[in-house]
Design a protein around this motif. Sequence first.
Motif, mmCIF file in Angstrom:
data_model
loop_
_atom_site.group_PDB
_atom_site.id
_atom_site.type_symbol
_atom_site.label_atom_id
_atom_site.label_comp_id
_atom_site.label_asym_id
_atom_site.label_seq_id
_atom_site.Cartn_x
_atom_site.Cartn_y
_atom_site.Cartn_z
ATOM 1 N N LEU A 201 12.664 18.146 -2.465
ATOM 2 C CA LEU A 201 11.561 18.144 -3.433
ATOM 3 C C LEU A 201 10.491 17.123 -3.036
ATOM 4 O O LEU A 201 9.301 17.387 -3.059
ATOM 5 N N PHE A 202 10.979 15.947 -2.655
ATOM 6 C CA PHE A 202 10.016 14.867 -2.344
ATOM 7 C C PHE A 202 9.709 14.777 -0.848
ATOM 8 O O PHE A 202 9.183 13.757 -0.387
ATOM 9 N N ALA A 203 10.028 15.892 -0.126
ATOM 10 C CA ALA A 203 9.862 15.837 1.339
ATOM 11 C C ALA A 203 8.444 15.419 1.738
ATOM 12 O O ALA A 203 8.264 14.608 2.667
ATOM 13 N N HIS B 52 9.395 -2.348 4.630
ATOM 14 C CA HIS B 52 8.695 -2.144 5.907
ATOM 15 C C HIS B 52 9.229 -3.107 6.962
ATOM 16 O O HIS B 52 9.443 -4.285 6.677
ATOM 17 N N ALA B 53 9.432 -2.525 8.126
ATOM 18 C CA ALA B 53 9.930 -3.369 9.214
ATOM 19 C C ALA B 53 8.859 -4.391 9.554
ATOM 20 O O ALA B 53 7.669 -4.067 9.604
ATOM 21 N N GLN B 54 9.301 -5.624 9.739
ATOM 22 C CA GLN B 54 8.321 -6.648 10.116
ATOM 23 C C GLN B 54 8.083 -6.526 11.607
ATOM 24 O O GLN B 54 8.745 -7.165 12.408
ATOM 25 N N ALA C 177 5.202 9.116 5.301
ATOM 26 C CA ALA C 177 5.365 7.653 5.350
ATOM 27 C C ALA C 177 4.690 7.060 6.590
ATOM 28 O O ALA C 177 4.703 7.669 7.653
ATOM 29 N N PRO C 178 4.106 5.871 6.453
ATOM 30 C CA PRO C 178 3.592 5.187 7.653
ATOM 31 C C PRO C 178 4.767 4.800 8.557
ATOM 32 O O PRO C 178 5.879 4.606 8.062
ATOM 33 N N ASP C 179 4.508 4.705 9.839
ATOM 34 C CA ASP C 179 5.651 4.529 10.754
ATOM 35 C C ASP C 179 6.303 3.149 10.669
ATOM 36 O O ASP C 179 7.334 2.916 11.272
ATOM 37 N N VAL D 193 0.852 -1.201 0.000
ATOM 38 C CA VAL D 193 0.000 0.000 0.000
ATOM 39 C C VAL D 193 0.889 1.254 0.000
ATOM 40 O O VAL D 193 0.657 2.209 -0.754
ATOM 41 N N ASP D 194 1.929 1.201 0.820
ATOM 42 C CA ASP D 194 2.828 2.359 0.916
ATOM 43 C C ASP D 194 3.493 2.625 -0.437
ATOM 44 O O ASP D 194 3.590 3.776 -0.887
#
Length: 532
Positions: free
Chosen positions: A149-151, A205-207, A157-159, A34-35
């Motif tokens: 630019l992409f800040a 993504h961290a598991q 971002a999801p944590d 999703v991210d």
Amino acid sequence: MFSIVLGVALLLMVGALVTADRALSSASGEAAAVDALESSQLFEQIVAQQTEAINLFRGPLALPSDRSPQLERMAKSYIESAPGLRDLTIVDSAGRVLYGATPTSLASINRRGATMTPGPDGAVILTVPLSSEARSLGIAIARFDARRLFATALDTAPDTRARLVLTSGRDSVVDVGSRAHGTSLAWRSGMVRVPGATWSLSVGHAQRSQILRITLWTLGLVAMLVFGGGVLRERRQALRVAERSAELERLSSELLRANRMKSEFLANVSHELRTPLNAIVGFVDLLRDGVYGELSTRQAPPVERIAASATHLRHLVDQVLDIAKIAAGRLEVHAETIVLRPFVLNVVSELEPLITERGLNLSIAVGGSLPRVRTDPTHLRQILVNLIGNAIKYTPAGGIAVRGRLTGLPAPGSRSTVQEDPALLNRSPDRRKTWIALQVIDTGIGISPSDQERIFDEFEQVNAGPRSDSMERGTGLGLAISRRLARLLGGEISVESQPGKGSTFTIWLPVSPGDIPVEPTEQPASPQRAAV
Ligand code: ADP
């Protein structure tokens, strides 16, 4: 069979663990997917916005005159608003620099379409050809700091996102986040369409569920070990119990066999003893009768003692034989239908001389209307003789009564004559059945409550007669035999007694429902003297 079941159970547990593990790990993968999708869209939007904003420089370039001040104003305001813009260069179609000072090799610039390319030092360069009505006006070149630019995309971002890598071919445009997670990240990729190229975006993504998964596996394995161990222990115990039961069964059957052999032996020995004993009793009787000459006054007493002892011994042997036969299952029941009143009168008549000799009263109350009984008359006679014999033996004064009564619950709606004597009914072996209660009642010495059950055991005596008087001395077998015989006949024997007042022994004889008279023909039973 057991190992198959255990194996299947363990396999099921492993299956459940794997499924739970998959569910946990796929949660991180889904979040990354999703991210990746959302971030790619955001990146594209940011680039599109900047491209559009730069496109606005066409306006002042298209003006015929005095374009520089307006272009300057517009460029400055754009520089203020554009995120992470390092510098802006605008050249006209002839290649003259109208704004900015960055020396740029224009040869490599695609004049037909906008492009975005990665530059050195974390920069991205957006080149936008400016044209109006198919006329080339110039080119705007904006150099951005990629991160700034992409800040927006990076900050939203999801944590659970640990790393984001935006690449153009082999060049890395943005690489943010920690590399420490290594392979434990769940990676998903997406495409970012920028002018003139397609970049690739990967998010790791961290598991988060990693600890959960490790805990799950640890607990699962421990549970499996405990379960397996427990089942094995149970199994071992069950095997031990089975072994013990088999051993007990073997011992019990051995015991039964030994008991049967003992009874057989007793029956055989008693049987063998009877023949010489009969001879002794017979010859002593002949001696007493003077067949071998008159006995002198000195000879008579010992001969009497021999006669009494021999009779007692024969009685004892007879009873041992009976007990042994019952125990060995060799005593048969030959059932006949009998009418109780004449049967009882007949038995009592045999014992009446003894009763009279003792100066005791006798009464018999066995109604002629009592239903017929199907039973073995020999066994019933033996029981009755035993009970009346005991009553005579243990009643020094007073009397003896023999009473017969029908008792039991009549079937609902039936017109049977069964009387409900609650006290008697309560003592019957089975209240749902109909019984004839044949009672031997005496006014003798009685039996204390603590002795009332044990007198039915073999060789149990409470008040044995004097040892010298063999005729009076009991054997302790009479009641044991009587109860066993009564049970053999489908009935029972019970006792109620009060020491010093007397005893009532009740023989319970089962009555089949078909034999119960339905008309109320029974007269009130009145005590009467035996017509013997
Ligand atoms: P026994 O040969 O000694 O009479 P039984 O088995 O017939 O053996 O009786 C066991 C014991 O029960 C007797 O020793 C006696 O103490 C007691 N008993 C039996 N019948 C009576 C009775 N009618 N009155 C009092 N005691 C009795």
